[in-house]
Design an enzyme around this catalytic site. Structure first.
Site, PDB file in Angstrom:
ATOM      1  N   ARG A 102       0.796  -1.092  -0.036  1.00 28.78           N
ATOM      2  CA  ARG A 102      -0.047  -0.060   0.043  1.00 28.78           C
ATOM      3  C   ARG A 102       0.880   1.293   0.190  1.00 28.78           C
ATOM      4  NH1 ARG A 102      -5.340   1.565   3.578  1.00 28.78           N
ATOM      5  NH2 ARG A 102      -6.001   0.294   2.334  1.00 28.78           N
ATOM      6  N   HIS A 129      -7.633   0.595  -6.178  1.00 27.50           N
ATOM      7  CA  HIS A 129      -7.899  -0.047  -5.012  1.00 27.50           C
ATOM      8  C   HIS A 129      -8.556  -1.387  -5.366  1.00 27.50           C
ATOM      9  CE1 HIS A 129      -7.771  -1.380  -0.915  1.00 27.50           C
ATOM     10  NE2 HIS A 129      -8.675  -0.460  -0.227  1.00 27.50           N
ATOM     11  N   GLN A 132     -10.097  -3.989  -2.574  1.00 29.50           N
ATOM     12  CA  GLN A 132     -11.439  -3.395  -2.156  1.00 29.50           C
ATOM     13  C   GLN A 132     -12.485  -3.851  -3.002  1.00 29.50           C
ATOM     14  OE1 GLN A 132     -12.252  -1.613   0.779  1.00 29.50           O
ATOM     15  NE2 GLN A 132     -14.178  -2.003   0.035  1.00 29.50           N
ATOM     16  N   ASP A 219     -17.234   7.496  -0.931  1.00 28.57           N
ATOM     17  CA  ASP A 219     -15.969   7.469  -0.239  1.00 28.57           C
ATOM     18  C   ASP A 219     -15.423   8.915   0.364  1.00 28.57           C
ATOM     19  OD1 ASP A 219     -13.455   6.786   0.730  1.00 28.57           O
ATOM     20  OD2 ASP A 219     -12.308   6.666  -1.244  1.00 28.57           O
ATOM     21  N   CYS A 259     -16.300   2.039   1.079  1.00 30.09           N
ATOM     22  CA  CYS A 259     -14.975   0.949   1.677  1.00 30.09           C
ATOM     23  C   CYS A 259     -14.496   1.163   2.960  1.00 30.09           C
ATOM     24  CB  CYS A 259     -13.812   1.351   0.666  1.00 30.09           C
ATOM     25  SG  CYS A 259     -13.453   3.231   0.578  1.00 30.09           S
ATOM     26  N   ARG A 287     -13.710  -8.236   2.834  1.00 29.25           N
ATOM     27  CA  ARG A 287     -12.217  -7.956   2.692  1.00 29.25           C
ATOM     28  C   ARG A 287     -11.314  -9.476   2.661  1.00 29.25           C
ATOM     29  NH1 ARG A 287     -10.220  -2.898   1.983  1.00 29.25           N
ATOM     30  NH2 ARG A 287      -8.325  -4.308   1.265  1.00 29.25           N
TER      31      ARG A 287
HETATM   32  N1   CP Z   1     -11.005   0.022   2.978  1.00 28.28           N
HETATM   33  C1   CP Z   1      -9.976   0.158   3.495  1.00 28.28           C
HETATM   34  O1   CP Z   1      -8.835  -0.301   2.499  1.00 28.28           O
HETATM   35  O2   CP Z   1      -9.623  -0.023   4.508  1.00 28.28           O
HETATM   36  P1   CP Z   1      -8.417   0.586   5.345  1.00 28.28           P
HETATM   37  O3   CP Z   1      -7.528   1.728   5.110  1.00 28.28           O
HETATM   38  O4   CP Z   1      -8.478   0.376   6.905  1.00 28.28           O
HETATM   39  O5   CP Z   1      -7.164  -0.814   4.923  1.00 28.28           O
HETATM   40  N1  NVA Z   2      -9.799   6.982  -1.189  1.00 26.67           N
HETATM   41  C1  NVA Z   2      -9.389   6.511   0.157  1.00 26.67           C
HETATM   42  C2  NVA Z   2      -9.711   5.013   0.230  1.00 26.67           C
HETATM   43  C3  NVA Z   2      -9.330   4.523   1.656  1.00 26.67           C
HETATM   44  C4  NVA Z   2      -9.613   3.083   1.896  1.00 26.67           C
HETATM   45  C5  NVA Z   2      -7.971   6.771   0.387  1.00 26.67           C
HETATM   46  O1  NVA Z   2      -7.212   6.620  -0.429  1.00 26.67           O
HETATM   47  O2  NVA Z   2      -7.737   7.357   1.610  1.00 26.67           O
END
Ligand code: CP
Ligand code: NVA
Length: 300
Positions: A102, A129, A132, A219, A259, A287
């Site tokens: 990530r 993502h 997700q 989101d 998400c 997930r």
């Molecule tokens: N939705 C999601 O990816 O959550 P986290 O940021 O907690 O991993």
């Molecule tokens: N768009 C958000 C998603 C988090 C799971 C981010 O990138 O922070």
């Protein structure tokens, strides 16, 4: 399938295959049936951004599959001190069986795959993502009994979630309608692709986007790394909240997906979130099952 870098790399069949396996693993999990598909394997998990769901689902998933997961914080790795991704990829490939990463730049994830020799899984970048959206599709199919022909309306920022939803949903036969403020559109190439498929509409009017929607998705307005823009964004996204008034325009029985983490009172009201809590927390649980399916496909 060698990696999961973005959904655009997968065929519709590969996506459905993952969803089917995710359903099977979920069913076995509920029945207490254990299969150590990944016994003796180690997954490295590189995080240069925060996470609750992604970290825990991969770590627990790996444990349930009989393998081991290693949490590698970007701050503690030599990457944080400037060691090139190209070198990190070649070193970690000699210790690990797979990497989940990530981070900010999609290019870093692609480089990891190019220079390494083990499967790479994208656990979120600024661009997309994919993990997700696999869990989202699993949840939608669970609730609606199908995917083909459904309409998903995404209200908010044309961010990583919007990008992956456009690709994932359209690949499984759904249509997508995005409502975002001017200047906050999803990735231009993804939009072009979606339009060519004849399955995507983009508007600046949430009321227009939500009509006929079977699934309403939203989101955060400021993603990780955009905290400094929060005030400007709060103004720009005024009118883009998923609330009861907007929901009244969706199809009867429309489900809501997020998400998470959610900011109640910003992109979604507490009322709507709580009214759809079952679907939203099922989505979070999925997930685990979807991530396990991805790991079995890539690492077994
Ligand atoms: N939705 C999601 O990816 O959550 P986290 O940021 O907690 O991993
Ligand atoms: N768009 C958000 C998603 C988090 C799971 C981010 O990138 O922070």
């Amino acid at each position: 399938m060698k990696h999961l870098l973005k959904l655009g790399d997968l065929t519709s069949e590969q996506i459905i295959d993952i969803l089917n396996l995710a359903d099977q693993l979920k069913d076995e999990n509920k029945k207490g049936i254990v299969h150590h598909h990944l016994k003796g394997k180690t997954l490295g998990m590189i995080f240069t951004k925060a996470s609750t769901r992604t970290r825990v689902s991969f770590e627990v998933g790996m444990y349930q599959l009989g393998g081991n997961a290693l949490f590698l914080s970007g701050n503690d790795l030599q990457i944080g001190r400037g060691e090139p991704i190209e070198d990190t990829a070649r070193v970690l490939s000699r210790f690990l069986d797979g990497i989940m990463i990530r981070t900010f730049k999609q290019d870093d994830v692609e480089k990891l795959a190019e220079y390494g020799s083990i499967p790479i899984i994208n656990g979120l970048t600024d661009y997309c993502h994919p993990c997700q959206v696999l869990a989202d599709l699993q949840t939608i199919r669970e609730y609606k009994g199908k995917l083909e022909g459904l309409k998903l309306a995404f209200i908010g920022d044309g961010n990583n979630m919007a990008n992956s939803l456009i690709v994932g949903c359209i690949k499984v036969g759904m249509s997508v309608s995005i409502a975002c403020p001017v200047g906050y559109e999803p990735d231009a190439e993804i939009v072009k692709w979606g339009m060519e498929q004849g399955k995507l509409t983009i508007t600046n009017n949430p009321k227009e986007a939500i009509v006929g929607a079977d699934i309403v998705y939203t989101d955060v307005w400021a993603s990780m790394g955009q905290e400094g823009e929060a005030q400007i964004r709060m103004k720009a996204f005024n009118g883009f909240q998923v609330n009861a008034e907007l929901m009244a325009l969706a199809n009867k029985g429309a489900m809501v997906q997020h998400c998470l983490p959610a900011h109640r009172g910003e992109e979604i009201t507490a009322e709507v979130l709580e009214a759809h809590a079952n679907e939203i927390f099922e989505e979070a649980e999925n997930r685990l099952h979807a991530q396990k399916a991805v790991m079995v496909k890539l690492l077994k």
